[in-house]
Enzyme design. Structure first.
Site, mmCIF file in Angstrom:
data_model
loop_
_atom_site.group_PDB
_atom_site.id
_atom_site.type_symbol
_atom_site.label_atom_id
_atom_site.label_comp_id
_atom_site.label_asym_id
_atom_site.label_seq_id
_atom_site.Cartn_x
_atom_site.Cartn_y
_atom_site.Cartn_z
ATOM 1 N N TYR A 51 10.335 -5.910 -3.626
ATOM 2 C CA TYR A 51 10.929 -4.881 -4.497
ATOM 3 C C TYR A 51 12.455 -5.025 -4.502
ATOM 4 O O TYR A 51 13.099 -5.069 -5.545
ATOM 5 C CB TYR A 51 10.502 -3.507 -3.979
ATOM 6 C CG TYR A 51 11.213 -2.319 -4.590
ATOM 7 C CD1 TYR A 51 10.748 -1.741 -5.775
ATOM 8 C CD2 TYR A 51 12.339 -1.767 -3.987
ATOM 9 C CE1 TYR A 51 11.392 -0.648 -6.326
ATOM 10 C CE2 TYR A 51 12.988 -0.674 -4.536
ATOM 11 C CZ TYR A 51 12.505 -0.116 -5.713
ATOM 12 O OH TYR A 51 13.152 0.969 -6.259
ATOM 13 N N SER B 85 1.135 11.600 -3.545
ATOM 14 C CA SER B 85 0.744 12.791 -2.780
ATOM 15 C C SER B 85 1.951 13.399 -2.074
ATOM 16 O O SER B 85 2.050 14.617 -1.948
ATOM 17 C CB SER B 85 -0.343 12.433 -1.772
ATOM 18 O OG SER B 85 0.063 11.319 -1.000
ATOM 19 N N ASP C 257 8.692 10.724 -9.454
ATOM 20 C CA ASP C 257 7.500 11.361 -8.885
ATOM 21 C C ASP C 257 7.693 12.865 -8.739
ATOM 22 O O ASP C 257 6.843 13.668 -9.135
ATOM 23 C CB ASP C 257 7.162 10.748 -7.525
ATOM 24 C CG ASP C 257 6.838 9.270 -7.637
ATOM 25 O OD1 ASP C 257 6.699 8.778 -8.774
ATOM 26 O OD2 ASP C 257 6.727 8.607 -6.599
#
Length: 382
Positions: free
Chosen positions: A220, A125, A170
């Site tokens: 990560y 988003s 993204d």
């Protein structure tokens, strides 16, 4: 009222005028996970859920912004010291600053916006928000900034104003998205190619586990380090290997006894995933969605057992998909929670969703959220 009408009504109430409308999209990634920082391919597409914005130049040096979803109004200036406190407003401020840094004109404007990208589901988003404003400002002020730089404006906004060190995927998907197509992006060279994605007789559905495990960011970084270690070991024998994606599987075997087992497993997953993306590219060119699905299952296995970024809830949904004869299923995104992405035949769809909701709820005490997605256009003027 639909979302667009709600935005227009609020804009008129607040600012007594009408502006231009723009939209951009969230994204899915069909395959190619944890490959971006390894110089490999990703395979995203924009989806039919996104952010819609109304915007009008206001002849001041202030931005006056209202978020319908947060029901908050903010005013801020356009200089570095004017950064707003609200996290959603930081995205808009960052886009203004990054546009100006690239020589673009930005002056004061009025804006309202709303979105229907599910928050926290890994559908980006924030990238949709950045891309919409980057596109809108470029249009309003006739800056002539190219699409690649619009994506980089969004990425730099994350880095410099929101504290997230993300890759380009993204924002790229959000700017370059095209209905009926996925985009194969080479994260090393930034070359890209559109591939047809019209799975007639299939649906694309996300099952959101609604869990987010906390260790995600440290885990990560640790995996990233493992990949760099493996690439460095291979480079001693093969100096051209800049990233893990440049390495052949046999070259990894050569250094097996020189690196920790954990680093070996992480690298084994990445090298396999780079090949799977190429296999999916070939399969899409011949409308072979069975192969696409099989590769998705293999990716899930790799992410779960070799890269170890899945979790009990996601593995449960993946196994259930196999039982329900779903064509393809895998964890999507960084892992440790979030969604599975599923490619399912239309005639099996309802049974799969009903079974997943029932059995998941029984086991974990809450239902997964279900999102059907259609591959759609990225940033655009409405």
């Amino acid at each position: 009222m639909d979302m667009k009408e709600t935005i227009q009504a609020k804009f008129k109430t607040l600012f007594g005028a009408e502006g231009d409308m723009f939209a951009s999209a969230g994204r899915i990634n069909l395959i190619g996970e944890h490959t971006d920082y390894n110089g490999g391919y990703v395979f995203p597409g924009a989806i039919d859920k996104g952010i819609v914005v109304e915007i009008k130049v206001n002849d001041t040096d202030k931005v006056r912004a209202y978020s319908i979803d947060y029901d908050e109004y903010v005013e801020f200036g356009l200089n570095e010291e004017d950064a707003p406190n609200q996290s959603w407003a930081k995205y808009i401020f960052g886009v203004c600053r990054e546009t100006a840094k690239r020589g673009g004109t930005v002056a004061g404007f009025d804006t309202t916006f709303a979105g229907d990208v599910p928050l926290g589901a890994g559908l980006s988003s924030s990238a949709a928000l950045e891309s919409t404003y980057a596109f809108a400002l470029n249009y309003l002020f006739s800056n002539g900034i190219d699409k690649f730089d619009l994506a980089k404006i969004g990425q730099s906004t994350e880095h410099n104003y929101c504290g997230v060190n993300c890759g380009i995927m993204d924002q790229f998907a959000s700017v370059f998205g095209k209905a009926g197509s996925l985009i194969r992006l080479n994260c090393k060279t930034l070359e890209y190619k559109y591939f047809p994605f019209n799975p007639k007789g299939y649906k694309l559905v996300l099952l959101d586990s609604c869990v987010k495990h906390e260790l995600a960011s440290s885990a990560y970084n640790k995996r990233r380090k493992s990949c760099e270690n493996a690439a460095a070991a291979i480079r001693k024998n093969h100096p051209d290997v800049e990233f893990l994606s440049d390495a052949k599987r046999v070259w990894l075997d050569e250094v097996r006894d020189q690196i920790p087992e954990e680093d070996f497993l992480r690298a084994e997953y990445v090298i396999g995933e780079v090949q799977r993306v190429l296999d999916v590219s070939d399969a899409l060119e011949r409308d072979d969605y069975e192969t696409v699905g099989e590769m998705m299952y293999q990716t899930h296995f790799g992410l779960s057992k070799l890269y170890e970024v899945s979790c009990e809830e996601l593995d449960f949904l993946n196994k259930l998909a196999r039982k329900c004869e779903v064509t393809g299923s895998r964890v999507m995104g960084g892992g440790f929670g979030g969604c599975t992405i599923n490619l399912v035949k239309e005639e099996l769809y309802q049974d799969f969703v009903d079974t997943a909701v029932e059995q998941f709820t029984e086991k974990f005490g809450h239902a997964p959220k279900v999102y059907n997605v259609v591959i759609s256009d990225g940033a655009r003027k409405l």
